[in-house]
Design an enzyme around this catalytic site. Structure first.
Site, PDB file in Angstrom:
ATOM      1  N   LYS A 178     -16.524  -6.938   6.020  1.00 46.20           N
ATOM      2  CA  LYS A 178     -15.301  -7.728   5.845  1.00 46.20           C
ATOM      3  C   LYS A 178     -14.776  -8.281   7.169  1.00 46.20           C
ATOM      4  O   LYS A 178     -13.835  -9.064   7.177  1.00 46.20           O
ATOM      5  CB  LYS A 178     -14.205  -6.885   5.185  1.00 46.20           C
ATOM      6  CG  LYS A 178     -14.438  -6.617   3.724  1.00 46.20           C
ATOM      7  CD  LYS A 178     -13.221  -5.928   3.140  1.00 46.20           C
ATOM      8  CE  LYS A 178     -13.310  -5.782   1.650  1.00 46.20           C
ATOM      9  NZ  LYS A 178     -12.095  -5.168   1.100  1.00 46.20           N
TER      10      LYS A 178
ATOM     11  N   ARG B  34      -1.804  -5.908  -8.053  1.00 46.04           N
ATOM     12  CA  ARG B  34      -0.642  -6.766  -7.826  1.00 46.04           C
ATOM     13  C   ARG B  34      -0.505  -7.805  -8.921  1.00 46.04           C
ATOM     14  O   ARG B  34       0.581  -8.165  -9.317  1.00 46.04           O
ATOM     15  CB  ARG B  34      -0.765  -7.479  -6.471  1.00 46.04           C
ATOM     16  CG  ARG B  34      -0.675  -6.590  -5.275  1.00 46.04           C
ATOM     17  CD  ARG B  34      -0.793  -7.420  -4.007  1.00 46.04           C
ATOM     18  NE  ARG B  34      -1.978  -8.261  -4.024  1.00 46.04           N
ATOM     19  CZ  ARG B  34      -3.114  -8.002  -3.405  1.00 46.04           C
ATOM     20  NH1 ARG B  34      -3.234  -6.922  -2.683  1.00 46.04           N
ATOM     21  NH2 ARG B  34      -4.145  -8.816  -3.486  1.00 46.04           N
TER      22      ARG B  34
ATOM     23  N   HIS C 128       0.842  -1.201   0.000  1.00 45.45           N
ATOM     24  CA  HIS C 128       0.000   0.000   0.000  1.00 45.45           C
ATOM     25  C   HIS C 128       0.881   1.256   0.000  1.00 45.45           C
ATOM     26  O   HIS C 128       0.625   2.198  -0.753  1.00 45.45           O
ATOM     27  CB  HIS C 128      -0.896   0.045   1.245  1.00 45.45           C
ATOM     28  CG  HIS C 128      -1.934  -1.020   1.304  1.00 45.45           C
ATOM     29  ND1 HIS C 128      -2.093  -1.814   2.413  1.00 45.45           N
ATOM     30  CD2 HIS C 128      -2.873  -1.414   0.414  1.00 45.45           C
ATOM     31  CE1 HIS C 128      -3.095  -2.649   2.196  1.00 45.45           C
ATOM     32  NE2 HIS C 128      -3.582  -2.434   0.987  1.00 45.45           N
TER      33      HIS C 128
ATOM     34  N   SER D 217      -2.831  -7.475   2.586  1.00 43.07           N
ATOM     35  CA  SER D 217      -3.307  -7.444   3.971  1.00 43.07           C
ATOM     36  C   SER D 217      -3.752  -8.834   4.416  1.00 43.07           C
ATOM     37  O   SER D 217      -3.552  -9.212   5.575  1.00 43.07           O
ATOM     38  CB  SER D 217      -4.463  -6.455   4.121  1.00 43.07           C
ATOM     39  OG  SER D 217      -4.005  -5.140   3.932  1.00 43.07           O
TER      40      SER D 217
END
Length: 164
Positions: free
Chosen positions: A50, A99, A26, A137
Site C-alpha cells: 500500500k 463507514r 478508528h 486515513s
C-alpha cells in the site's frame, strides 16, 4: 487474561488495519469494541504494497498513543495473514469498521476469505458514530500532503506524536 474472569466467558477480538494514520474513526470503533470484548488487540499491518505515508514503527507508535488508557486494548505490529495472526493469538473474532455501503462489499469478501481459511473465525462489523463516518486515513493523508488542517480528524495524542 483478567484474574477474576471465567475462561469460558472471556472474549477477545482483533482489529486490524494499516492505520496510516490511525484516525478518530478508528478510535471510535476501538472504543465500541472495548465495550463488547474483554480484550481488543489492535494489529497494525506492515502493508508495504500500500506504500504507507508513515513507516510501520510510526504507525504502531501512533496506535499505542491513541489507545493509551483504554482498558483491555493492546497494540502490536504484524506482517502475516490476519487469519494466521488471529489463530496464533487464539482470537476467533475479527472486528471491521464500516463507514458506508461502499465498504461493505470489500469487507464481506475479506470476511468470507478469512472464514474459508479458518472456520472458527467470525467477523463483526461495527459502524462509527455519524460524526466520524466520513473520516478515513486516505482523507487524512491527502490533507497532510497538502499541509491542511487535519488535527480534528486524528486523536490528540497522535497529533502530538506527529509533531515530535
Amino acid at each position: 487474561m483478567p484474574k477474576n474472569c471465567d475462561i469460558n466467558s472471556y472474549r477477545k477480538a482483533i482489529y486490524s488495519g494499516t492505520f496510516d494514520p490511525i484516525t478518530n474513526g478508528h478510535l471510535d470503533i476501538i472504543k465500541r469494541a472495548a465495550n463488547i470484548f474483554d480484550e481488543v488487540i489492535i494489529a497494525v499491518a506492515k502493508s508495504e504494497l500500500k506504500k504507507p505515508m508513515f513507516d510501520h514503527d510510526q504507525r504502531v507508535a501512533f496506535a499505542q498513543a491513541a489507545v493509551e488508557g483504554i482498558e483491555g486494548v493492546s497494540v502490536l505490529g504484524f506482517d502475516t495473514l490476519l487469519v494466521d495472526l488471529a489463530t496464533e493469538l487464539k482470537v476467533n473474532t475479527i472486528i471491521r469498521g464500516l463507514r458506508a455501503v461502499s465498504d461493505f462489499e470489500f469487507e464481506l469478501q475479506m470476511g468470507y476469505a478469512n472464514s474459508s481459511i479458518n472456520k472458527k473465525i467470525e467477523t463483526l462489523y461495527l459502524m462509527p458514530t455519524l460524526q466520524n463516518a466520513f473520516v478515513s486515513s486516505t482523507i487524512v493523508r491527502e490533507i497532510i500532503r497538502f499541509n491542511g488542517k487535519f488535527e480534528h480528524l486524528v486523536p490528540e495524542k497522535v497529533v502530538k506524536c506527529m509533531q515530535l
